[in-house]
Write a protein that holds these residues in place. Structure first.
Motif, PDB file in Angstrom:
ATOM      1  N   PRO A  13       0.811  -1.228   0.000  1.00 51.60           N
ATOM      2  CA  PRO A  13       0.000   0.000   0.000  1.00 51.60           C
ATOM      3  C   PRO A  13       0.837   1.267   0.000  1.00 51.60           C
ATOM      4  CG  PRO A  13      -0.823  -1.574   1.624  1.00 51.60           C
ATOM      5  CD  PRO A  13       0.486  -2.101   1.145  1.00 51.60           C
ATOM      6  N   PHE A  14       1.927   1.280   0.761  1.00 47.79           N
ATOM      7  CA  PHE A  14       2.748   2.482   0.850  1.00 47.79           C
ATOM      8  C   PHE A  14       3.568   2.690  -0.423  1.00 47.79           C
ATOM      9  CE2 PHE A  14       2.459   0.456   5.107  1.00 47.79           C
ATOM     10  CZ  PHE A  14       1.555   1.351   5.659  1.00 47.79           C
ATOM     11  N   ALA A  15       4.127   1.606  -0.974  1.00 50.40           N
ATOM     12  CA  ALA A  15       4.889   1.731  -2.219  1.00 50.40           C
ATOM     13  C   ALA A  15       3.999   2.202  -3.355  1.00 50.40           C
ATOM     14  CB  ALA A  15       5.541   0.396  -2.565  1.00 50.40           C
ATOM     15  N   THR A  16       2.797   1.673  -3.417  1.00 49.67           N
ATOM     16  CA  THR A  16       1.889   2.062  -4.499  1.00 49.67           C
ATOM     17  C   THR A  16       1.437   3.509  -4.334  1.00 49.67           C
ATOM     18  OG1 THR A  16       1.116  -0.225  -4.541  1.00 49.67           O
ATOM     19  CG2 THR A  16      -0.183   1.387  -5.749  1.00 49.67           C
ATOM     20  N   TYR A  17       1.175   3.927  -3.113  1.00 53.09           N
ATOM     21  CA  TYR A  17       0.724   5.304  -2.886  1.00 53.09           C
ATOM     22  C   TYR A  17       1.809   6.310  -3.244  1.00 53.09           C
ATOM     23  CZ  TYR A  17      -0.733   9.512  -0.407  1.00 53.09           C
ATOM     24  OH  TYR A  17      -1.063  10.812  -0.091  1.00 53.09           O
ATOM     25  N   HIS A  18       3.044   6.058  -2.819  1.00 56.44           N
ATOM     26  CA  HIS A  18       4.111   7.037  -3.015  1.00 56.44           C
ATOM     27  C   HIS A  18       4.742   6.958  -4.403  1.00 56.44           C
ATOM     28  CE1 HIS A  18       4.283   8.576   1.080  1.00 56.44           C
ATOM     29  NE2 HIS A  18       4.122   7.340   1.515  1.00 56.44           N
ATOM     30  N   PHE A  19       4.827   5.748  -4.982  1.00 54.41           N
ATOM     31  CA  PHE A  19       5.575   5.586  -6.224  1.00 54.41           C
ATOM     32  C   PHE A  19       4.736   5.102  -7.393  1.00 54.41           C
ATOM     33  CE2 PHE A  19       8.422   4.821  -2.625  1.00 54.41           C
ATOM     34  CZ  PHE A  19       9.361   5.807  -2.835  1.00 54.41           C
ATOM     35  N   GLN A  20       3.482   4.729  -7.155  1.00 50.53           N
ATOM     36  CA  GLN A  20       2.583   4.254  -8.203  1.00 50.53           C
ATOM     37  C   GLN A  20       3.158   3.079  -8.991  1.00 50.53           C
ATOM     38  OE1 GLN A  20       3.140   8.084  -8.501  1.00 50.53           O
ATOM     39  NE2 GLN A  20       1.970   7.812  -6.624  1.00 50.53           N
ATOM     40  N   THR A  21       3.873   2.195  -8.319  1.00 47.92           N
ATOM     41  CA  THR A  21       4.466   1.048  -8.992  1.00 47.92           C
ATOM     42  C   THR A  21       4.258  -0.216  -8.171  1.00 47.92           C
ATOM     43  OG1 THR A  21       6.626   1.511  -7.970  1.00 47.92           O
ATOM     44  CG2 THR A  21       6.241   2.368 -10.192  1.00 47.92           C
ATOM     45  N   LEU A  22       4.171  -1.332  -8.882  1.00 51.33           N
ATOM     46  CA  LEU A  22       4.139  -2.656  -8.279  1.00 51.33           C
ATOM     47  C   LEU A  22       5.151  -3.530  -9.019  1.00 51.33           C
ATOM     48  CD1 LEU A  22       0.296  -3.292  -7.870  1.00 51.33           C
ATOM     49  CD2 LEU A  22       1.934  -2.869  -6.034  1.00 51.33           C
ATOM     50  N   GLN A  23       5.790  -4.442  -8.279  1.00 52.31           N
ATOM     51  CA  GLN A  23       6.746  -5.378  -8.871  1.00 52.31           C
ATOM     52  C   GLN A  23       6.201  -6.799  -8.708  1.00 52.31           C
ATOM     53  OE1 GLN A  23       7.980  -2.860  -6.629  1.00 52.31           O
ATOM     54  NE2 GLN A  23       8.375  -1.619  -8.438  1.00 52.31           N
ATOM     55  N   PRO A  24       5.496  -7.314  -9.724  1.00 53.17           N
ATOM     56  CA  PRO A  24       4.889  -8.649  -9.585  1.00 53.17           C
ATOM     57  C   PRO A  24       5.906  -9.765  -9.404  1.00 53.17           C
ATOM     58  CG  PRO A  24       3.965  -7.444 -11.457  1.00 53.17           C
ATOM     59  CD  PRO A  24       5.147  -6.668 -10.998  1.00 53.17           C
ATOM     60  N   PHE A  25       7.139  -9.564  -9.885  1.00 57.67           N
ATOM     61  CA  PHE A  25       8.134 -10.625  -9.799  1.00 57.67           C
ATOM     62  C   PHE A  25       9.105 -10.406  -8.646  1.00 57.67           C
ATOM     63  CE2 PHE A  25       6.944 -10.176 -14.319  1.00 57.67           C
ATOM     64  CZ  PHE A  25       6.342 -11.412 -14.492  1.00 57.67           C
ATOM     65  N   GLY A  26       8.718  -9.566  -7.687  1.00 57.89           N
ATOM     66  CA  GLY A  26       9.586  -9.335  -6.548  1.00 57.89           C
ATOM     67  C   GLY A  26       9.853 -10.591  -5.740  1.00 57.89           C
ATOM     68  N   LEU A  27       8.877 -11.484  -5.666  1.00 61.00           N
ATOM     69  CA  LEU A  27       9.075 -12.737  -4.931  1.00 61.00           C
ATOM     70  C   LEU A  27      10.180 -13.563  -5.573  1.00 61.00           C
ATOM     71  CD1 LEU A  27       8.005 -14.498  -2.610  1.00 61.00           C
ATOM     72  CD2 LEU A  27       6.433 -15.545  -4.244  1.00 61.00           C
ATOM     73  N   VAL A  28      10.190 -13.610  -6.911  1.00 58.02           N
ATOM     74  CA  VAL A  28      11.237 -14.342  -7.621  1.00 58.02           C
ATOM     75  C   VAL A  28      12.590 -13.671  -7.418  1.00 58.02           C
ATOM     76  CG1 VAL A  28      12.002 -15.151  -9.886  1.00 58.02           C
ATOM     77  CG2 VAL A  28       9.569 -15.134  -9.330  1.00 58.02           C
ATOM     78  N   GLY A  29      12.628 -12.341  -7.542  1.00 57.20           N
ATOM     79  CA  GLY A  29      13.889 -11.622  -7.388  1.00 57.20           C
ATOM     80  C   GLY A  29      14.498 -11.810  -6.016  1.00 57.20           C
ATOM     81  N   ASN A  30      13.694 -11.726  -4.974  1.00 57.47           N
ATOM     82  CA  ASN A  30      14.224 -11.898  -3.621  1.00 57.47           C
ATOM     83  C   ASN A  30      14.644 -13.337  -3.358  1.00 57.47           C
ATOM     84  OD1 ASN A  30      13.842  -9.349  -1.670  1.00 57.47           O
ATOM     85  ND2 ASN A  30      12.225  -9.320  -3.212  1.00 57.47           N
ATOM     86  N   ALA A  31      13.861 -14.284  -3.859  1.00 53.18           N
ATOM     87  CA  ALA A  31      14.213 -15.690  -3.641  1.00 53.18           C
ATOM     88  C   ALA A  31      15.551 -16.034  -4.284  1.00 53.18           C
ATOM     89  CB  ALA A  31      13.109 -16.591  -4.199  1.00 53.18           C
ATOM     90  N   LEU A  32      15.871 -15.415  -5.416  1.00 51.35           N
ATOM     91  CA  LEU A  32      17.115 -15.722  -6.115  1.00 51.35           C
ATOM     92  C   LEU A  32      18.301 -14.930  -5.592  1.00 51.35           C
ATOM     93  CD1 LEU A  32      15.832 -15.968  -9.811  1.00 51.35           C
ATOM     94  CD2 LEU A  32      16.360 -17.832  -8.234  1.00 51.35           C
ATOM     95  N   THR A  33      18.068 -13.719  -5.105  1.00 47.24           N
ATOM     96  CA  THR A  33      19.198 -12.852  -4.742  1.00 47.24           C
ATOM     97  C   THR A  33      19.506 -12.817  -3.246  1.00 47.24           C
ATOM     98  OG1 THR A  33      17.723 -10.931  -4.635  1.00 47.24           O
ATOM     99  CG2 THR A  33      18.837 -11.362  -6.727  1.00 47.24           C
TER     100      THR A  33
END
Length: 753
Positions: free
Chosen positions: A457-477
């Motif tokens: 909610p806070f990221a979307t309100y301030h930056f108007q962006t969502l990262q649908p593949f964030g789960l994949v990125g964090n799991a790999l990195t």
């Protein structure tokens, strides 16, 4: 008419018809189970010590009340006296726990209000009233190197002929070409300065407010030659701060050179918090992969720093039999870790995310000293109290909101990331190894999922962006970061004083390069970075309330989060888009075209135009819309809304007669003539009073929203009678290529934390 109870013709007595009992007679029966259940749930909350965190929520509510409703500077003793009165009543309320809890919450709210009022009073400093080009002399307090040039924070000694009472205390300036500079240098140069810019749209990020709390009264650029003068006898605090910043810059350069390229720049940011060397493309890739939080100095860094110091001190003391047998080496190691992690937080810049992590780490280590459990929601509440008492304005920013939201979610869902989740009693060696591996994988995925949901909610309100593949990125990195990147960072810092750190930074650079490769791969996915329309503060408040209700309680009261979550998501999914945006100078606008997308009108800066596009849910770059749709000449520009109504931008007074007659909306940085009464006029006077303006077209006219929604003028905002609104000057050679906010008079929000 036959009466009740009268005898019938046959002599029988008619039955009596009783009236139905009123609903109020059944209410106690219906409400009794609810009341009893609520009492049991509240008793469990009190037993689990989960009522205390709500005092931190009340403290934050008082801060929000100050920023939202306080008109001018209130009398500081007023909220303090109100809080004291509430606290004085608490001894008499011991037998009424509900009223006692409400009274304590009210006291915390008044204290939050007082903290915000005191903070505004304490940081008060002059703000530049209008664009100024003048000689500047001052002391460099901080310097952030960038790919080209640097950005300076200068403590001002003189600025043209401005008197001290109207001269900014600090200014933030950028430059491209200059002699080598370092913090602590006294310089003299010609500067082009302007007031810190306000929000580019209603409800947008207000850089002027953040600059005010940093003591920055103007932003801009240095033009012409820069002269380094002998440094004056500055106060000890300033000399220490400048020396610390110089040390951070030196280590940043060493890490960046040792790591090489963008891998070195990201490695340096991981250690020192200096992110100026990271290229925009690298930032975009990290954000698309959902791992930009790794670059921010926060919990991961603090825990590792404290853990290394704790382990080293305890191991060294354990090697000495006398110390191991007679001294409390665990507590001594905890004290050493507390000192070490505090020094690291100061060295890394001491931003609010690092401060939150520091407080949590200190509380955890302090619990060792008093033999108490450490990680709990109560400790998070204590961290919130400390962070907000020190910087109440942080509550309004994404860093605080996302940091505390993520930690609250992780504490509430600790069972999902418990290393014993797959453990089984009596398992063999292979079974224990398998359980450990499954727990690590499940913990990483669960941690990422919980953090993403809590911060969305806070990221979307301030930056108007969502990262649908964030789960994949964090799991790999994250495994790479935990096992290679951060251990190298700690080892490199320890080897740095001995000049043995070069190979360590090279190795860290290779690990970071792998992290960047994964990020770029994920960024190449379709819709890896989704831009969504901006929603209002009402939806954000509901979603924040849902997060609090879902994380703070331990009883069935968590179910209450469903209602505000559903309503907040509904409001966020149906944002009210605007059809016309006007910048605060009146030099440019954006108008919705026949295709339903915004088109540029006039000459809005690229930064401002992209802010409007993102608020509209449009991910295009400013260059893709700069020349679309509008008809322009030397006198102005014209565009049409989807319903055919014209929007005119007037640059020259000779265009007023024609555009006043045909336009539905007239925008101009000039003062419109009184005879221009037909259209809706947004001119110099209107912009000075209301700032950036947005219009929503309706069949009967337009509905306006303003960046200056309230007629009151807070300390960080120039008053309408003092404002001077004029078209922006063309960029000079020194700032034309910066691409930063100083060049255009705008500032972007802090990166995602």
């Amino acid at each position: 008419m036959q009466r009740i109870g009268a005898r019938t013709a046959e002599g029988a007595v008619a039955p009596v018809r009783a009236r139905p009992a009123p609903l109020s007679a059944f209410l106690p029966t219906l409400l009794s189970p609810l009341r009893d259940g609520l009492a049991r749930d509240l008793a469990r909350e009190a037993e689990q010590r989960r009522l205390f965190p709500w005092l931190a929520v009340a403290f934050g509510a008082g801060i929000l009340a100050f920023f939202a409703a306080a008109d001018g500077q209130p009398w500081l003793p007023a909220p303090l006296l109100a809080a004291a009165l509430c606290l004085a009543l608490t001894p008499r309320l011991g037998t009424r726990p509900a009223i006692l809890a409400l009274t304590l919450a009210l006291a915390a709210g008044f204290l939050g209000f007082a903290a915000a009022a005191w903070r505004v009073h304490r940081v008060a400093a002059p703000v530049l009233a209008r664009t100024t080009i003048a000689p500047l002399t001052g002391l460099i307090e901080a310097l952030d190197e960038r790919e080209e040039g640097a950005r300076l924070v200068i403590r001002v000694e003189s600025l043209g002929d401005l008197a001290p009472e109207v001269r900014p205390l600090r200014v933030r300036v950028s430059f491209r070409k200059a002699p080598p500079l370092r913090p602590g240098d006294a310089i003299a140069a010609k500067a082009r300065l302007l007031p810190p810019p306000e929000a580019a749209r209603p409800g947008g990020y207000d850089f002027a407010r953040d600059a005010y709390f940093q003591g920055i009264g103007a932003v801009g650029s240095l033009v012409g030659p820069i002269t380094v003068r002998p440094a004056p006898d500055a106060p000890l605090r300033l000399r220490l701060a400048a020396g610390l910043d110089a040390a951070r810059n030196a280590l940043t350069r060493r890490i960046a050179e040792g790591g090489g390229g963008q891998a070195g720049a990201v490695a340096a940011a991981l250690v020192t918090g200096k992110r100026g060397l990271i290229a925009p493309g690298t930032n975009d890739a990290l954000r698309a992969a959902g791992i930009y939080h790794v670059v921010s100095i926060s919990g991961l860094h603090m825990v590792l720093a404290a853990g290394v110091v704790f382990w080293l001190v305890r191991a060294i003391l354990a090697l000495v039999p006398h110390c191991a047998l007679r001294w409390p080496i665990k507590k001594i190691a905890a004290l050493a870790a507390m000192a070490g992690v505090t020094a690291y937080c100061a060295f890394s810049g001491w931003d609010i995310a690092a401060e939150r992590s520091l407080v949590m780490t200190l509380i955890m280590l302090g619990a060792i000293l008093v033999d108490r459990p450490a990680l709990s929601m109560r400790n998070l509440a204590l961290a919130a109290f400390v962070a907000l008492a020190r910087e109440p304005e942080g509550l309004l920013g994404p860093s605080f909101q996302m940091s505390f939201g993520a930690v609250a979610g992780l504490i509430a869902c600790a069972r999902l990331i418990d290393g014993r989740l797959f453990a089984r009693e009596g398992a063999g060696r292979l079974g224990r190894a398998l359980a450990l591996g499954l727990s690590a994988v499940a913990g990483t995925l669960a941690t990422t999922l919980v953090a993403q949901v809590a911060t969305a909610p806070f990221a979307t309100y301030h930056f108007q962006t969502l990262q649908p593949f964030g789960l994949v990125g964090n799991a790999l990195t994250l495994p790479l970061v935990s096992l290679a990147v951060m251990p190298c960072a700690v080892l490199g810092v320890l080897a740095y004083p001995f000049a043995l750190d070069g190979p360590v930074w090279w190795l860290m650079g290779r690990a970071v390069a792998g992290m960047l490769a994964i990020s770029e791969w994920i960024a190449g996915f379709g819709r890896a970075n989704v831009v969504v329309p901006a929603f209002g503060t009402g939806a954000l408040a509901l979603l924040a309330a849902a997060l609090l209700l879902a994380t703070l309680p331990v009883s069935r009261l968590r179910r209450l989060a469903l209602a505000p979550a559903a309503l907040g998501l509904a409001l966020a999914a149906l944002p009210a888009r605007y059809d016309v945006y006007v910048d605060r100078q009146g030099s440019g606008a954006a108008v919705r075209g026949a295709d339903g997308r915004l088109q540029a009108l006039g000459r809005p800066s690229a930064f401002v135009l992209e802010q409007w596009l993102r608020a509209d849910g449009d991910g295009r770059r400013a260059s893709a819309v700069a020349e679309a749709g509008a008809r322009c000449d030397r006198l102005g520009c014209t565009a049409r809304l989807p319903d055919g109504r014209a929007v005119a931008l007037v640059r020259d007074r000779r265009a007023f007669p024609e555009d006043c007659a045909r336009a539905a909306v007239l925008i101009t940085p000039l003062s419109a003539p009184p005879t221009c009464a037909g259209p809706l006029v947004i001119d110099r006077r209107a912009l000075a009073a209301h700032g950036a303006t947005a219009l929503r077209a309706g069949p009967d006219g337009f509905t306006a929203a303003y960046a200056r929604a309230s007629p009151r003028a807070p300390p960080w905002r120039e008053r309408p009678e003092q404002a001077v609104v004029k078209p922006a000057d063309p960029p000079t050679e020194s700032n034309e290529g910066e691409g930063g906010p100083e060049a255009s008079g705008d500032a972007s929000p802090a990166p995602l934390q």
